[in-house]
Write an enzyme that holds these catalytic residues in place. Sequence first.
Site, PDB file in Angstrom:
ATOM      1  N   TYR A 133       0.844  -1.199   0.000  1.00 51.71           N
ATOM      2  CA  TYR A 133       0.000   0.000   0.000  1.00 51.71           C
ATOM      3  C   TYR A 133       0.881   1.251   0.000  1.00 51.71           C
ATOM      4  O   TYR A 133       0.768   2.122  -0.880  1.00 51.71           O
ATOM      5  CB  TYR A 133      -0.938  -0.006   1.218  1.00 51.71           C
ATOM      6  N   PHE A 139      -3.731  -4.516  19.601  1.00 55.03           N
ATOM      7  CA  PHE A 139      -2.718  -5.263  18.854  1.00 55.03           C
ATOM      8  C   PHE A 139      -1.313  -4.933  19.356  1.00 55.03           C
ATOM      9  O   PHE A 139      -0.661  -4.035  18.834  1.00 55.03           O
ATOM     10  CB  PHE A 139      -2.821  -4.958  17.356  1.00 55.03           C
TER      11      PHE A 139
HETATM   12  N1  UFG Z   1      -5.346  -1.165  16.453  1.00 53.15           N
HETATM   13  C1  UFG Z   1      -5.741  -1.972  17.484  1.00 53.15           C
HETATM   14  N2  UFG Z   1      -6.954  -2.584  17.399  1.00 53.15           N
HETATM   15  C2  UFG Z   1      -7.795  -2.414  16.327  1.00 53.15           C
HETATM   16  C3  UFG Z   1      -7.367  -1.580  15.266  1.00 53.15           C
HETATM   17  C4  UFG Z   1      -6.124  -0.967  15.353  1.00 53.15           C
HETATM   18  O1  UFG Z   1      -5.027  -2.146  18.471  1.00 53.15           O
HETATM   19  O2  UFG Z   1      -8.886  -3.014  16.309  1.00 53.15           O
HETATM   20  C5  UFG Z   1      -4.042  -0.458  16.551  1.00 53.15           C
HETATM   21  C6  UFG Z   1      -3.118  -0.744  15.396  1.00 53.15           C
HETATM   22  O3  UFG Z   1      -2.362  -1.890  15.631  1.00 53.15           O
HETATM   23  C7  UFG Z   1      -2.293   0.550  15.368  1.00 53.15           C
HETATM   24  C8  UFG Z   1      -3.270   1.628  15.841  1.00 53.15           C
HETATM   25  O4  UFG Z   1      -4.315   0.911  16.507  1.00 53.15           O
HETATM   26  O5  UFG Z   1      -1.270   0.458  16.291  1.00 53.15           O
HETATM   27  C9  UFG Z   1      -3.868   2.412  14.705  1.00 53.15           C
HETATM   28  O6  UFG Z   1      -4.354   1.498  13.724  1.00 53.15           O
HETATM   29  P1  UFG Z   1      -5.239   1.920  12.487  1.00 53.15           P
HETATM   30  O7  UFG Z   1      -5.548   0.684  11.720  1.00 53.15           O
HETATM   31  O8  UFG Z   1      -6.385   2.760  12.949  1.00 53.15           O
HETATM   32  O9  UFG Z   1      -4.287   2.879  11.653  1.00 53.15           O
HETATM   33  P2  UFG Z   1      -2.826   2.587  11.087  1.00 53.15           P
HETATM   34  O10 UFG Z   1      -1.910   3.446  11.896  1.00 53.15           O
HETATM   35  O11 UFG Z   1      -2.486   1.180  10.965  1.00 53.15           O
HETATM   36  O12 UFG Z   1      -3.011   3.085   9.598  1.00 53.15           O
HETATM   37  C10 UFG Z   1      -3.073   4.418   9.241  1.00 53.15           C
HETATM   38  C11 UFG Z   1      -3.906   4.558   7.984  1.00 53.15           C
HETATM   39  C12 UFG Z   1      -3.270   3.810   6.855  1.00 53.15           C
HETATM   40  C13 UFG Z   1      -1.854   4.269   6.702  1.00 53.15           C
HETATM   41  C14 UFG Z   1      -1.116   4.138   7.996  1.00 53.15           C
HETATM   42  C15 UFG Z   1       0.256   4.697   7.905  1.00 53.15           C
HETATM   43  O13 UFG Z   1      -5.195   4.075   8.226  1.00 53.15           O
HETATM   44  O14 UFG Z   1      -3.987   4.056   5.666  1.00 53.15           O
HETATM   45  O15 UFG Z   1      -1.780   4.854   9.008  1.00 53.15           O
HETATM   46  O16 UFG Z   1       1.112   3.847   8.567  1.00 53.15           O
HETATM   47  F1  UFG Z   1      -1.228   3.497   5.795  1.00 53.15           F
END
Ligand code: UFG
Length: 315
Positions: free
Chosen positions: A136, A201
């Site tokens: 991505y 997570f």
């Molecule tokens: N998390 C949990 N439980 C959940 C969902 C998420 O603990 O049910 C944690 C994830 O592991 C992470 C944090 O919460 O540590 C944030 O997770 P998100 O999925 O909300 O967001 P991300 O940081 O993974 O992703 C965001 C954008 C992506 C982008 C990324 C850049 O949504 O599109 O940042 O790294 F690619």
Amino acid sequence: MRLLVTGGAGYVGSVVAAQLVEAGHEVTVLDDLSTGHADAVPEGARFVQGSISEPGDTLAGVDAVLHFAAKSLVGESVADPGLYWSHNLGGTLALLEAMHERGVRRIVFSSTAATYGEPERSPILETDPTRPTNPYGASKLAVDTALTAYAGLRGLGAVSLRYFNVAGAYGRYRERHAIETHLIPNVLKVATGERESVSVFGTDYPTSDGTCVRDYIHVADLARAHLLALEAVTEGAHAIYNLGSGAGFSVQEVISVCREVTGHEIPAVLGPRRDGDPAELVASSAKIQRELGWKAERPALRDIVSDAWAALSGK
Ligand code: UFG
């Protein structure tokens, strides 16, 4: 201006389309509805269901394109990288060709913090190394690279906005993903009763409480940056800006704010790490503040969560 908004039936695209209509622009939304919703297209915008690979007449007479249409799930990109290369890079290159043929010379592009990968320092600056850790982020970085090249080759004017963690809602426009992977909507779905608990997570990261730290930005603040970027696009140049609120919150802190806002106990289940999650992602947004005069108006996590909760629960 006459504007084409690709992906304007999605979460961020619909909020930007709504703000553009409110600002008096003439907006056409092009969206294939693979993940978006037709009812998210704002009143006052024209809607065309179709692919960015064949934008056809939607580009006729257009002054600029705001390009949101993309696949955006990190996990899905690891499982099916071809989908990400073909949609995000292939689709965008086709769109850029069609813009060139029609003489459309300005674009604002949705890039991502995922272009940086595991950062060496925090907060992250636009000049820091880009080493994406998933297809991505790699596909979005490839588009950023193409935009720089096209600016030099063809005189295209481009601005890439690298979003950190977008959340919150703007009036009726909110996050509505069929597969919800994002933290805040998943936590709030426990409060609405759609889920029994939220999974945390990973609890062994090198952060204050062991859970991942992210920089949450209100979707309305993020959207306003697009209107500023649109005014600032300069033909022959490609500018890149980070967009975050500048403060990091851990997963546990987010859950705790969601508990306060909703008054629900929100059970959390501690679990293993999710593949590919960096420990901490916090943006320096100093460049866009300095150059475009952007400032977050609702940076407080409590406000971001409150607005998401109001749109989700109707309260
Ligand atoms: N998390 C949990 N439980 C959940 C969902 C998420 O603990 O049910 C944690 C994830 O592991 C992470 C944090 O919460 O540590 C944030 O997770 P998100 O999925 O909300 O967001 P991300 O940081 O993974 O992703 C965001 C954008 C992506 C982008 C990324 C850049 O949504 O599109 O940042 O790294 F690619």
